[in-house]
Each structure stands twice: as structure tokens, then as C-alpha cells.
Design an enzyme around this catalytic site. Sequence first.
Site, PDB file in Angstrom:
ATOM      1  N   SER A  24     -18.180  11.978  -1.748  1.00 36.49           N
ATOM      2  CA  SER A  24     -17.028  11.105  -1.912  1.00 36.49           C
ATOM      3  C   SER A  24     -17.424   9.871  -2.709  1.00 36.49           C
ATOM      4  O   SER A  24     -18.587   9.464  -2.722  1.00 36.49           O
ATOM      5  CB  SER A  24     -16.451  10.710  -0.553  1.00 36.49           C
ATOM      6  OG  SER A  24     -17.442  10.102   0.255  1.00 36.49           O
ATOM      7  N   HIS A  33       0.853  -1.198   0.000  1.00 34.84           N
ATOM      8  CA  HIS A  33       0.000   0.000   0.000  1.00 34.84           C
ATOM      9  C   HIS A  33       0.881   1.238   0.000  1.00 34.84           C
ATOM     10  O   HIS A  33       1.928   1.269   0.655  1.00 34.84           O
ATOM     11  CB  HIS A  33      -0.884   0.025   1.251  1.00 34.84           C
ATOM     12  CG  HIS A  33      -1.369   1.407   1.604  1.00 34.84           C
ATOM     13  ND1 HIS A  33      -0.773   2.180   2.589  1.00 34.84           N
ATOM     14  CD2 HIS A  33      -2.356   2.171   1.070  1.00 34.84           C
ATOM     15  CE1 HIS A  33      -1.395   3.343   2.661  1.00 34.84           C
ATOM     16  NE2 HIS A  33      -2.345   3.371   1.755  1.00 34.84           N
ATOM     17  N   TYR A  47       0.420   9.184  -1.282  1.00 37.87           N
ATOM     18  CA  TYR A  47       1.132  10.462  -1.185  1.00 37.87           C
ATOM     19  C   TYR A  47       0.160  11.579  -1.556  1.00 37.87           C
ATOM     20  O   TYR A  47      -0.541  11.473  -2.571  1.00 37.87           O
ATOM     21  CB  TYR A  47       2.390  10.465  -2.059  1.00 37.87           C
ATOM     22  CG  TYR A  47       3.412   9.497  -1.523  1.00 37.87           C
ATOM     23  CD1 TYR A  47       4.193   9.831  -0.414  1.00 37.87           C
ATOM     24  CD2 TYR A  47       3.540   8.213  -2.064  1.00 37.87           C
ATOM     25  CE1 TYR A  47       5.084   8.916   0.141  1.00 37.87           C
ATOM     26  CE2 TYR A  47       4.430   7.293  -1.514  1.00 37.87           C
ATOM     27  CZ  TYR A  47       5.201   7.657  -0.412  1.00 37.87           C
ATOM     28  OH  TYR A  47       6.075   6.752   0.143  1.00 37.87           O
TER      29      TYR A  47
END
Length: 457
Positions: free
Chosen positions: A416, A262, A265
Amino acid sequence: MATIVFCSVNKTAQSTVRRCSMSHLKRLASSAASHLTLSPSSSKPLTLLPGSRWLSRGCGVRFVSQGTAGRAAGGRTRKGALALSGAAALTAAVAGFLANADHFQRADMATKVPRAAAEKEREQEGDISQRCRGFMSPPVTDIGVLQGRSGEMRTRMEMLIMETQADFCNALQEVDGGTFKVDRWQRNEGGGGISCVMQDGKVFEKAGVNVSVVFGNLTEEAARQMRSRGKVLKGKDGKLPFCAMGVSSVIHPKNPHIPTVHFNYRYFEIEEEDGTKQWWFGGGTDLTPIYVSKEDASHFHNTLKEACDKHHPQYYPDFKKWCDRYFYIRHRGETRGIGGIFFDDLDSPSQEEAFDFVKSCARTVVPCYLPIVRKHLNDSFTDEEKAWQQVRRGRYVEFNLVYDRGVKFGLATPGSRIESILMSLPLTARWEYMHEPAKGTLEAEMLEVLRNPKEWV
């Protein structure tokens, strides 16, 4: 950890975030140090308050403490921005940017990368339209807009996360032979993203690499979570324009001898009522093997350490510890995997140097993982080993749904994208009642490492 990165800023705000002043940070350090007795040559941390410490290294002072993020108002810093109080990732979607750590790392980067070399690399960033041709999809932001603000951090970060997505997807496709499904999506409240997913491949059962670039006004819930992490936010008429972006990936291989990986950034900006901006970076990369391989663990951690050491010798040990703390499944008393690095709220010593560090980390995702994949491509495995992989995947799901702040924040945030948030979950997993591996087995050895994290470098 699936992450929707929320990122962006009020459309009317066009000012570029100024760099944090190193001299200002040093003055703050000097002022705080006046209340202590510090030995200039000492490298031992001195406890000030619970959850806070300083580390003296030569002429530089490192902060490991809670505080507010970087300011963009001509070097002005909010009162208590580096307060020595303990209180910590793209979650909202900013998943991942909401850190589950009790300390916010503040570092005097004392970067080892020659400034001239960094300038040369920026010059080589090249024409944006040309670089975009190598992406999995056109960027989220219109290319014309990116070209018009090519020098701004939000443009440079968007180009970095798009390149990271393309590089990683291409490397995975090469080893698997499959093809990623590229799914562009938009967020009604502002922004959108690009999800690349490959399922039921020859090597990877499920591989996802997401990019999101979003903007709008921060919800009160998001603001409340940030304030609980020590951020001091003042909106205008109750609104906080924000801009966030990031790349995140979770890879679940079929073979139990190939670890899950995983990485995430991200970059975040908030504009306050007086027009100033707070900004910070966050991220990390971590490995979740099913069976212990000291050689694999050493390769993975050394690759990350080399990237960190280019910028500060304390980055790797600090961010490795933070990673072990964050990916801890409290109700099981074990970590999710063997860690890696994890950091959040990185806003010093300057925006440029922080970005250079994130860039170094992002460029490790292929070299730290693909050699391990290739090494185990043809490893045979038994039904029992596959069953153990399913049990460990169950632990992965538990962490992501119970503790991961990015997932929790994303699920509670209007607009979202649920599919992208839950991309981190494996296709299959298993829960067995009162499961405990027999003593002396390889499974028991793995569990011992998860219960007592090790140093791999």
C-alpha cells in the site's frame, strides 16, 4: 479519511458480474417474514435479533442487517447471505470499504429514476478515449483494455472515479488559483493509482483527491477483517483474488470559516474458489466545519438528500445515521463533524441500480461543497479562531489514525502507498492540555453539536 482502494480481480477471470435477482431477494424476504407478523402498511421497524430489523414499505421490504455481499452466480446466494443477525470504508484502502457500523444496509432500491432515462445515460457514456482526455491523468488501466471491456462494471466504475477526480480538482483549482500536483504510482502486487495534491494554496492549505485501482490476492488479515463483518469467503488454495477501486478526497482550507470536506466512493470484487464473485459498493460524503452554520449544513445535507431520494426515500435518513455512527470519536465522546451520508456493502437490488446510486452521490461532491467555499472566501478571522481550527484538526487526526478502518487497513497491507493513505492528514494541527471552550462562545456551540448530532434537513 485517506483511502487506498483495493480493487481488482484475477486476470484470468473474465466473466462479468451478473445482476442480483430482485425476485430472489423478495423470496428471501418473504421466507424470513413468515416467522414474523408484519403489517403491510406499517413503517415501524420490528426488532428481530440484536442489530437487525426489517422495515415494511408498501410492497417492498428493506433490509437493515448484517450479511454477505452480492453474488454473481446466476442468482445463487450463499446460505445466510441475508441472515438476520446483528454483528460495520475504502480501506484497504480498502479504505473506506471497511465500515465501522454495526449494521450492513440492505435496500430494495425501488429506484425512482426511470429505467429509460438510465439507459439513455449509459448510451451517452460515449467513447472512452474521448472521455479520458478530460482526466487529470490517463486512467490507471490501459485505455485499450478499458475499451475492450467497456460494458463491464470495473471499467465503468474506473471511468466514474476518474471523472469525479477531474471534476473536483478542476473546481478547486478554479476557486484557489493553484494547481494540483499529479502523482501516478504503481503497486508491485498489482494496479496503482493517481494522487492529486495541492498544498499551501491561496484558499486550501492541503487538498488531496486520490484514485486507486488495485488487484491481486487478498491478504489473510484483510480476509479476517471481512469475515468479522459477516462475509463468508472461500478461497482457492488459501487465495482470494480481488479487485478494488475508488476515489477519495480530503480538503483542509486555510480559513476556519470554510469547512473541511471528505468523500469516498468505491467498488470491490472478490472471486471465490468456484469462480463466483461477491461484489459491493460503498462510500459517502461528510462535512467537518469549525464553526456552526445552519445555512451551510442545510445546503450540504439537502444536496445529498436529493441525490439519495432519486433512488430510495429511506437512503438519506439511514445513511445519515450510519455516518454519525461511523465518524464518532469514542474517546472524546463527540463526532468528527456534522456528518453527511455513509454506506457500505451495498449489493442490491442489482449491480446496475447500485452503480446508478453511487454515480448520483459522486456527482454531488462539487455542488454540495463549492458553494459553501465561495460563500466564505473573504470571511475575516482572528488568531483565536485559527487556534480553534487547529484544535479541531487535532480531533480529525485522532479519528483517522485511531478509528478509521481504511487508514488502519492500508497501513497494515503490503504494497500500500503510505503517502496516499496519510493524504487525509492536515499540514498543521494542535493539541492543548485539557482544552474546553468557554460557555456561551461559538466554539462551545460547535462542540455541543458534535456531542449531540442534529438533523439538518
